[in-house]
Design a protein around this motif. Structure first.
Motif, short mmCIF file in Angstrom:
data_model
loop_
_atom_site.label_atom_id
_atom_site.label_comp_id
_atom_site.label_asym_id
_atom_site.label_seq_id
_atom_site.Cartn_x
_atom_site.Cartn_y
_atom_site.Cartn_z
N UNK A 114 33.35 -84.40 -3.40
CA UNK A 114 34.45 -85.05 -2.69
C UNK A 114 35.78 -84.42 -3.06
N UNK A 115 36.67 -84.41 -2.09
CA UNK A 115 38.02 -84.01 -2.38
C UNK A 115 38.72 -85.13 -3.13
N UNK A 116 39.81 -84.82 -3.76
CA UNK A 116 40.58 -85.84 -4.48
C UNK A 116 41.20 -86.79 -3.47
N UNK A 117 40.85 -88.04 -3.57
CA UNK A 117 41.44 -89.08 -2.74
C UNK A 117 42.36 -89.88 -3.65
N UNK A 118 43.66 -89.56 -3.60
CA UNK A 118 44.58 -90.09 -4.60
C UNK A 118 45.72 -90.92 -4.03
N UNK A 119 45.48 -91.57 -2.92
CA UNK A 119 46.33 -92.61 -2.34
C UNK A 119 47.64 -92.12 -1.74
N UNK A 120 48.40 -91.32 -2.48
CA UNK A 120 49.77 -90.99 -2.06
C UNK A 120 50.10 -89.51 -2.26
N UNK A 121 51.13 -89.09 -1.54
CA UNK A 121 51.74 -87.76 -1.70
C UNK A 121 53.23 -87.97 -1.83
N UNK A 122 53.87 -87.09 -2.60
CA UNK A 122 55.32 -87.08 -2.66
C UNK A 122 55.83 -85.66 -2.82
N UNK A 123 56.94 -85.37 -2.20
CA UNK A 123 57.55 -84.05 -2.30
C UNK A 123 57.85 -83.72 -3.76
N UNK A 124 57.73 -82.42 -4.10
CA UNK A 124 57.92 -82.03 -5.50
C UNK A 124 59.28 -81.42 -5.80
N UNK A 125 60.13 -81.29 -4.79
CA UNK A 125 61.46 -80.70 -5.00
C UNK A 125 62.35 -81.07 -3.82
N UNK A 126 63.67 -80.91 -3.97
CA UNK A 126 64.55 -81.16 -2.83
C UNK A 126 64.22 -80.26 -1.63
N UNK A 127 63.83 -79.02 -1.91
CA UNK A 127 63.48 -78.09 -0.83
C UNK A 127 62.23 -78.56 -0.10
N UNK A 128 61.21 -78.98 -0.86
CA UNK A 128 59.98 -79.49 -0.24
C UNK A 128 60.27 -80.76 0.55
N UNK A 129 61.10 -81.64 0.00
CA UNK A 129 61.44 -82.88 0.70
C UNK A 129 62.10 -82.57 2.04
N UNK A 130 63.05 -81.65 2.05
CA UNK A 130 63.73 -81.30 3.30
C UNK A 130 62.75 -80.70 4.31
N UNK A 131 61.86 -79.81 3.84
CA UNK A 131 60.88 -79.17 4.71
C UNK A 131 59.91 -80.21 5.28
N UNK A 132 59.42 -81.11 4.42
CA UNK A 132 58.44 -82.10 4.85
C UNK A 132 59.06 -83.15 5.78
N UNK A 133 60.28 -83.57 5.51
CA UNK A 133 60.96 -84.52 6.40
C UNK A 133 61.14 -83.88 7.78
N UNK A 134 61.56 -82.63 7.80
CA UNK A 134 61.74 -81.92 9.08
C UNK A 134 60.41 -81.77 9.80
N UNK A 135 59.36 -81.44 9.07
CA UNK A 135 58.04 -81.24 9.68
C UNK A 135 57.51 -82.54 10.30
N UNK A 136 57.58 -83.63 9.57
CA UNK A 136 56.97 -84.88 10.02
C UNK A 136 57.88 -85.72 10.93
N UNK A 137 59.20 -85.59 10.76
CA UNK A 137 60.12 -86.40 11.56
C UNK A 137 61.01 -85.58 12.49
N UNK A 138 60.88 -84.25 12.44
CA UNK A 138 61.63 -83.41 13.35
C UNK A 138 63.12 -83.41 13.11
N UNK A 139 63.52 -83.51 11.83
CA UNK A 139 64.95 -83.51 11.52
C UNK A 139 65.18 -82.84 10.17
N UNK A 140 66.42 -82.55 9.89
CA UNK A 140 66.80 -81.91 8.61
C UNK A 140 67.20 -82.98 7.62
#
Length: 140
Positions: A114-140
């Motif tokens: 099985x793959x790790x099923x670990x409930x949650x994900x969180x960005x690991x840096x300000x750069x990742x947070x900005x990239x992931x917010x833009x990817x999932x919500x279409x904004x900067x």
């Protein structure tokens, strides 16, 4: 005010843990800026999200897991929210996560292949947070 992106993964949604995860976020004093329940994401979106892992041998298991059911995606803000949220989540591997963390309290250790099923994900840096917010919500 710092922002970060988070996911409550398919196992957290399926097991009815969304409310408990959100309660911990709010009890910590973080602000929910965005919150959406989404149907299972596409393989393409998951591949973009985990772009650093797509070449790894174990990645197909992650893709299959992350596309297996509904997820909750969101943005939270607050002082030092990235580092604090990562501590609240606990170690990536459930068997290494301390009690009192989300993964330590709720995640189940993988069985066999099985793959790790670990409930949650969180960005690991300000750069990742900005990239992931833009990817999932279409904004900067």
């Amino acid at each position: 005010m710092e922002k970060t992106f988070f996911i409550i993964k398919p196992d957290g949604v399926k097991r009815g843990l969304v409310g408990q995860v959100l309660q911990r976020i709010e009890q910590r004093g973080f602000q929910l800026e965005k919150l959406e329940l989404r149907p299972a994401p596409s393989s393409e979106l998951v591949d973009q999200h985990y772009e650093a892992l797509v070449d790894k041998a174990f990645y197909p298991l992650i893709r299959d897991f992350m596309t297996s059911g509904p997820i909750v995606v969101g943005v939270i803000s607050g002082p030092q929210v990235i580092s604090c949220w990562r501590k609240m989540m606990g170690a990536t591997r459930p068997e290494e996560a301390l009690p009192g963390t989300i993964r330590g309290d709720f995640a189940q250790a993988p069985q066999g292949d099985e793959t790790i099923q670990n409930i949650v994900h969180g960005s690991d840096s300000p750069e990742s947070a900005a990239r992931e917010i833009a990817l999932w919500f279409g904004e900067k």
